[in-house]
Structure formats: C-alpha cells, structure tokens
Design a protein around this motif. Sequence first.
Motif, mmCIF file in Angstrom:
data_model
loop_
_atom_site.group_PDB
_atom_site.id
_atom_site.type_symbol
_atom_site.label_atom_id
_atom_site.label_comp_id
_atom_site.label_asym_id
_atom_site.label_seq_id
_atom_site.Cartn_x
_atom_site.Cartn_y
_atom_site.Cartn_z
ATOM 1 N N GLU A 141 0.565 -1.171 0.314
ATOM 2 C CA GLU A 141 -0.282 0.070 0.165
ATOM 3 C C GLU A 141 0.955 1.337 -0.305
ATOM 4 N N THR A 142 1.879 1.523 0.824
ATOM 5 C CA THR A 142 2.301 2.381 1.116
ATOM 6 C C THR A 142 3.303 3.019 0.238
ATOM 7 N N GLY A 143 3.542 1.986 -1.111
ATOM 8 C CA GLY A 143 4.592 1.664 -1.999
ATOM 9 C C GLY A 143 6.044 1.985 -1.983
ATOM 10 N N VAL A 144 6.155 1.300 -0.981
ATOM 11 C CA VAL A 144 7.298 1.257 -0.687
ATOM 12 C C VAL A 144 8.042 -0.170 -1.303
ATOM 13 N N ARG A 145 7.028 -1.158 -1.585
ATOM 14 C CA ARG A 145 6.985 -2.054 -2.629
ATOM 15 C C ARG A 145 8.206 -1.739 -4.246
ATOM 16 N N ALA A 146 7.297 -0.589 -4.460
ATOM 17 C CA ALA A 146 7.438 0.214 -5.574
ATOM 18 C C ALA A 146 8.994 0.771 -5.704
ATOM 19 N N GLU A 147 8.947 1.568 -5.389
ATOM 20 C CA GLU A 147 10.498 2.622 -4.492
ATOM 21 C C GLU A 147 11.252 1.344 -4.200
ATOM 22 N N ILE A 148 11.293 0.368 -3.636
ATOM 23 C CA ILE A 148 12.632 -1.007 -4.082
ATOM 24 C C ILE A 148 12.649 -0.785 -5.307
ATOM 25 N N GLU A 149 11.568 -1.464 -5.869
ATOM 26 C CA GLU A 149 12.108 -2.036 -7.256
ATOM 27 C C GLU A 149 12.634 -0.453 -7.695
ATOM 28 N N ALA A 150 12.400 0.515 -7.693
ATOM 29 C CA ALA A 150 13.171 1.612 -9.042
ATOM 30 C C ALA A 150 14.212 1.538 -8.471
ATOM 31 N N HIS A 151 14.523 1.621 -6.780
ATOM 32 C CA HIS A 151 16.297 1.685 -6.012
ATOM 33 C C HIS A 151 17.083 0.647 -7.237
ATOM 34 N N ILE A 152 16.100 -0.499 -6.822
ATOM 35 C CA ILE A 152 16.901 -1.733 -7.080
ATOM 36 C C ILE A 152 18.025 -1.617 -8.846
ATOM 37 N N ASP A 153 16.278 -0.387 -9.831
ATOM 38 C CA ASP A 153 17.069 -0.745 -11.261
ATOM 39 C C ASP A 153 18.176 0.595 -10.743
ATOM 40 N N ARG A 154 18.163 1.796 -10.034
ATOM 41 C CA ARG A 154 19.365 2.490 -9.869
ATOM 42 C C ARG A 154 20.700 1.815 -10.101
ATOM 43 N N LEU A 155 20.570 1.164 -8.803
ATOM 44 C CA LEU A 155 21.729 -0.265 -8.429
ATOM 45 C C LEU A 155 22.213 -0.826 -9.346
ATOM 46 N N VAL A 156 21.276 -1.550 -10.443
ATOM 47 C CA VAL A 156 22.038 -1.744 -11.577
ATOM 48 C C VAL A 156 22.284 -0.954 -12.374
ATOM 49 N N LYS A 157 22.065 -0.325 -12.481
ATOM 50 C CA LYS A 157 22.486 0.683 -13.793
ATOM 51 C C LYS A 157 23.795 1.673 -12.961
ATOM 52 N N ARG A 158 24.271 1.528 -11.730
ATOM 53 C CA ARG A 158 24.946 2.464 -11.551
ATOM 54 C C ARG A 158 26.463 0.825 -11.705
ATOM 55 N N ALA A 159 25.971 -0.430 -11.611
ATOM 56 C CA ALA A 159 26.864 -0.951 -11.564
ATOM 57 C C ALA A 159 27.369 -1.654 -13.025
ATOM 58 N N HIS A 160 25.916 -1.858 -14.520
ATOM 59 C CA HIS A 160 26.263 -1.240 -15.446
ATOM 60 C C HIS A 160 27.178 -0.323 -16.096
ATOM 61 N N GLY A 161 27.460 0.778 -15.308
ATOM 62 C CA GLY A 161 28.092 2.139 -16.072
ATOM 63 C C GLY A 161 29.416 1.262 -15.012
ATOM 64 N N ALA A 162 30.043 0.987 -13.838
ATOM 65 C CA ALA A 162 31.163 0.443 -13.246
ATOM 66 C C ALA A 162 32.131 -0.517 -14.874
ATOM 67 N N ILE A 163 30.705 -1.393 -15.191
ATOM 68 C CA ILE A 163 30.823 -2.258 -16.197
ATOM 69 C C ILE A 163 32.024 -1.795 -17.307
ATOM 70 N N ALA A 164 31.454 -0.307 -17.966
ATOM 71 C CA ALA A 164 30.839 -0.014 -19.351
ATOM 72 C C ALA A 164 32.585 1.024 -19.201
ATOM 73 N N ARG A 165 33.196 0.914 -17.856
ATOM 74 C CA ARG A 165 34.386 1.678 -18.080
ATOM 75 C C ARG A 165 35.289 0.997 -17.161
ATOM 76 N N ALA A 166 35.360 -0.425 -17.339
ATOM 77 C CA ALA A 166 36.575 -1.035 -16.294
ATOM 78 C C ALA A 166 37.338 -1.597 -17.500
ATOM 79 N N PRO A 167 38.398 -1.387 -16.983
ATOM 80 C CA PRO A 167 39.646 -2.123 -18.609
ATOM 81 C C PRO A 167 39.415 -3.321 -18.722
ATOM 82 N N ILE A 168 38.231 -3.894 -19.398
ATOM 83 C CA ILE A 168 37.761 -5.526 -20.021
ATOM 84 C C ILE A 168 37.511 -5.649 -21.380
ATOM 85 N N GLY A 169 37.776 -6.880 -21.505
ATOM 86 C CA GLY A 169 37.074 -6.504 -23.436
ATOM 87 C C GLY A 169 36.124 -6.892 -23.267
ATOM 88 N N GLU A 170 35.765 -6.803 -24.091
ATOM 89 C CA GLU A 170 34.032 -6.086 -24.583
ATOM 90 C C GLU A 170 32.996 -7.722 -24.105
#
Lengths: 355, 355
Positions: free
Chosen positions: A308-337
């Motif tokens: 009801e309180t929207g916490v579930r949706a808020e956590i889902e949105a936070h997970i999305d942000r965390l995954v984006k951050r993880a993707h970004g870190a890997i995109a910049r890492a000096p490793i093969g494609e």
Amino acid sequence: MTTQTHEPPIAQEALDHVLDRVELRLQDHLGRERAQWTSAPTGQASAVVPIDAVADLVHAGGKRLRPAFCASGFLCAGGGPDDPVIVDAAAALELLHAFALIHDDVLDASPLRRGRPTVHERYAAEHRARGWRGESRRFGEGVAILAGDLAYVLADTLTADFTPPARELWGELRTEMIIGQFVDIRSAAAASADLPLARWIAVCKSGHYTIHRPLALGAALAGRPDLAPAFEEYGVALGEAFQLRDDLIDAFGTSESTGKPVGLDVDQHKMTPLIAVAVERDARVRALVAEGGDGGWDAGRLRELLAETGVRAEIEAHIDRLVKRAHGAIARAPIGESWRRILTDMADRVAYRDR
Amino acid sequence: MTTQTHEPPIAQEALDHVLDRVELRLQDHLGRERAQWTSAPTGQASAVVPIDAVADLVHAGGKRLRPAFCASGFLCAGGGPDDPVIVDAAAALELLHAFALIHDDVLDASPLRRGRPTVHERYAAEHRARGWRGESRRFGEGVAILAGDLAYVLADTLTADFTPPARELWGELRTEMIIGQFVDIRSAAAASADLPLARWIAVCKSGHYTIHRPLALGAALAGRPDLAPAFEEYGVALGEAFQLRDDLIDAFGTSESTGKPVGLDVDQHKMTPLIAVAVERDARVRALVAEGGDGGWDAGRLRELLAETGVRAEIEAHIDRLVKRAHGAIARAPIGESWRRILTDMADRVAYRDR
C-alpha cells in the motif's frame, strides 16, 4: 588436475569450463576427506556425519554466485581457464558459503534450505527418532555448529596457493561476513529501525561477501589489482540490489521458488533495508513495528502495508538505479567487450532473479 | 616485530621470551581488528562485540599449553627465538583454542569458563536484561557461534607465512578436532559405553590437538620433519594422560581450582575413558550408566562407585605409564639435553596438574 593451456576459448565457454571444474573439485575434495575418515587407522563410522552434512548441502544445488563472480573476475583479468588456483578459489568460496548458511540457519532457527531440512533440523529429528539422551535441539544445533566449522576448514585448505594480496582479501571477506551477521542479529533483537544501519548490514553481509570480494579475489589471483575500484563499485551496488531482491522475495515470494521459507525475516523482525525504508516512509508501518514486542509484528498486515505505502515500488526503482550503477562501472572497466557483456548480464540476473 | 637474532639464550629463557611475545601478539592482533571496526568508514559501534567476546576469553588466562608446546617444538628443533613465524603460529593455536572453547561451551551448555560466564551465557543474560525481542537462549548462542567463528578467522590470518608442510598440519589439526568433537557429542547422545571409542575420541580431541600437533607444527616450521615420530609418541601418550587427568578433575575436582564447572561430563553422560573403563570393570557402574536415561545417571552415586571399584586408582596407574612413555620418547629424541629436561618437566606438569 590439469595445468596445460588450451587456445583461449571465448569468454562464456571459459567461464563454463571453470565452473564445471569447480563442481568436480567440490566433489573430489569432500570425497577425499570422507575417504580419509573411513580408512584405517582413523576409521570410525560416525566420523563422516559432519562431512556428509556439508556435502549434502553443497551438492543440493545453490546459485553458485560466488564461484561465478570469482571466476569471472579472474578470467576477465587475463587469468587462464586451466589454472588450478581459480578452481580452488571458487570452490573455497562455495564451501565458505556452506559454512555461513549452516550457521545462519541455526541463528535464524530456519527449517528449510535448498528445498531440504536444514542441518540442525535434520539431526534434531534423528536424535528424537532414535530416542537418544539429552535435548534434541541442542544435539541438532551442535551437529550444525560442527558441520559449519568443518565446511570452513575445508574451504580454507583450498587456499594454500593464494598470493599474499588474495590471502588478505580472503581474511577481510570472512571477517566482514561474520561481523555483519552479528550486527544483523543484534539489530533484530534490539529492533533498531534505522535505515543507515540496515544499509550498513546489507553492504557488509551481501555487498562485499557475495559479489565485490569474489570478483576482487579473482582479479587479485590474476595479478590485476587495478580492476579493484571498478569491481568495488559494481559489486557494492549489485550486492545491495541482490539483498533488496532477497528482501522482496522474502516478503512477497513463495517457498517453492526459493527452496527456503519465505517471510522469515519479516516474522523475525529482521530490520532489512526494505522494512527500514517502510518505517521511514509510513507512520502505520512505524507503529506496527514498534508494537511488535516479543510476539513479533503482524506479518500479514506488514505485507499489506509494504504494498500500500508504495515501498515495494520504491525498492524496485532503487534496484533499477543500483543495476544502472553496476552497468556503468563495468562499461568503464578496462576489460574485454565480451566480459563487459557477461558481467552486465550477470547483474540483471542477480537483481531480477525472480523474473 | 623484530627479526634480528641474538646470541642464543638458554632454552627456558628462549621459551619464556617467545611466550611473552605471544601474549603481546594476541593483544596487538585483537586490538588492531577492533580498531579497524571502530574507525570510519566501517564504523558501527556494536561491530566490536564479537571481537571483545573473543578478547575477554583470551585475556582471561588459560594454561597456554598449545603455544608452549608449539614454541618448544620450534626452539628445540633449532628455530630462532626471534623468528616472528613461531610467535604467529603459537598465537594462532591459542585463538583456535578460543574458537573451540566458545563453540564447545554451547554444545555442552556450559555456564562457566576460566572463572567467568561463558560467551553464550553472558549474551543470553544481556538479552534478558535489556528485554530484547526473540529468545534469549538463541541470541546468546548466536553471539557465541559468531564469536567462535571470528576467533577462527583471526587464528587463520596469523598463518599467512606457514610453509606447505605446516599448512597441511594446520588443516589436519583443525579437522580432527572438529570431527573428534562430533563423535564425542554423538556417543554421549547414543550412550555408547565403549572403551575403544572413548579412547579414539580422547586421542582425536586431545591426543593430537593439544600436544602432538602443536609440537609437530613447531618442528615443521623449523624445517625438522625428522622429529615428527618422537613428537607423535610423546604427544599422543601425554595427550591421553592430559585427557584422563581432565576426566579425574571433572569427576573429583572442585570448580574453584578449574574455573569451569566440574561434574559436567559425568552429569551429561559423556562417555569419557574414565567412565568407559569403569563400565568395563564393574557391573554396578554398567547398570547405573544403562539406567541413566534422559534424566541422566546419578552423578553422586557414580563418583562413589568410581572410587570404590578402584577405577580411580587404575586410571592414575595408567597416567603414570603414559607419562613414562612420553619421557622415553623424549629421552630418545634427537634434541638438546636442556630441551629433554624441559619437555620432561612439561609432561609432569600436564599429567599431574592437580598436584
């Protein structure tokens, strides 16, 4: 174990190759220990019970997340897929995880793990069935304490060839896992509804232990400490996402899909980040949690409020942000494609593993 | 830590020198771990609780038998008293012992250790006093499980410089300690009144762990595997004597002299060699033990019978024989005369420590 080198296979094949060998290594390592205790002059039939308790859990499945991240960290850093050290390191992480699960299940009084009764439940039941002396609970928990201790030694004996930086990481990973677990049970007991504390616990218990340190251990074993910052950013973000997903599955999932009971954290007033966010956002959740007392809060009502309180949706949105951050870190890492692609996919699988 | 070498001091002085440094190393190692968890960015006040639980036990005393045997094994094998590896190895053995005690006290539901409440008792009491949520027993035992786990990691991080043979011994020592403990609680539960089994447990738990392996570890670190057979003969014989003395103190001693409860093994139907011998010798003991059932046998009556049947005197005579065997092994060992004297004296002190 072979040490010859092949032509480097493509990334995913190399990873699968290492992970297949990790399974064989686990079987071999546990099998050898067992054989040693059944042969003369040390023979004593019941001596194998704690070994079998560990083997049953390890061979019952599990996601093998830590071996997968450790092997990926090693291979993407240029380590060879036939190097035995990475097989040993990945197998050691899985045995360390078995240790953590067996002890945590005692701490949480959890009845089920990987779809089977937990070690302490199984041996308490055997004690009852045989009409043995003493308290069945104490016996079952005693077996679980010792089986966990044994898993820990068996993990450790696989780390003999670690380099000093890898050994240091191995020490840090274990210490923060144990201390994170202590702060977790203490905050549950004291009902500390504190979001920074809940996040601290999540980072300590999962952020480092599940993803960051295994990746960093792999890179350290390959002699590539320069990858540490990218792996830390990726691992800490994704580890938090992993833990939040765990919280959501615990609150809203089904036992069939997880092989362990759901609702346990909610029932045991574990101050997970999910519940801590809810307490901060909503006075009704705050009141419900504060009322809880020794009987525990009303878990069904809490679940309703979380939706009801929207916490579930808020956590889902936070997970999305965390995954984006993880993707970004890997995109910049000096490793093969190809490794960027694999680690990006792994992030999605970890963060959205209920899909 | 200094690595310079002095003129070799006489044997006892060298041993005292190493053991003094072991105390400092324990303080330093535990203090550093604590400092790391109180400083930013990992700071979290309660994180130090498991570290303090370990430190309280370690600094509360204890006989330091394992460090003394390990240091003696190293020094009599020609190792230098200023070599940091022996200080680390001896400190690691003491921390491993703290791990074993903390977990064993949970397994045995023991209330007292080194004259203080055991870890699980202390934190169960804190839980009750603060009126925290959940079950006090589970919380107290949870803290003890985690504090033991932590002592185990802290032991292990001191073994980074072990040679491969020393690392192998370190693995064996830990495995046999854990499996011995399991067979012990299982035989107590199943009330197996079997002398060979009771001896097997005693050799596994004390014969190797307390004396033989620490001595052998010291010799291995000094690069003298040739001493292994003499140390095995000495250590296994003396380890059995040590365990039998423990049984006698448990059955007939006082809590003031031991800092832990006495009568616990008798009360918990632990099938110690003492009781197993009595069962073999005397039908009344056999009947009493068989009657025991879940309420436990009559401990007072058992003590009377142990004295009456002559079992106590028989065990004393057996201890004398074991000590003679240990003396003989050391007399034939290729070590210096002053070390023969020290290890002979140590055998007497261990076997007759109630005198």
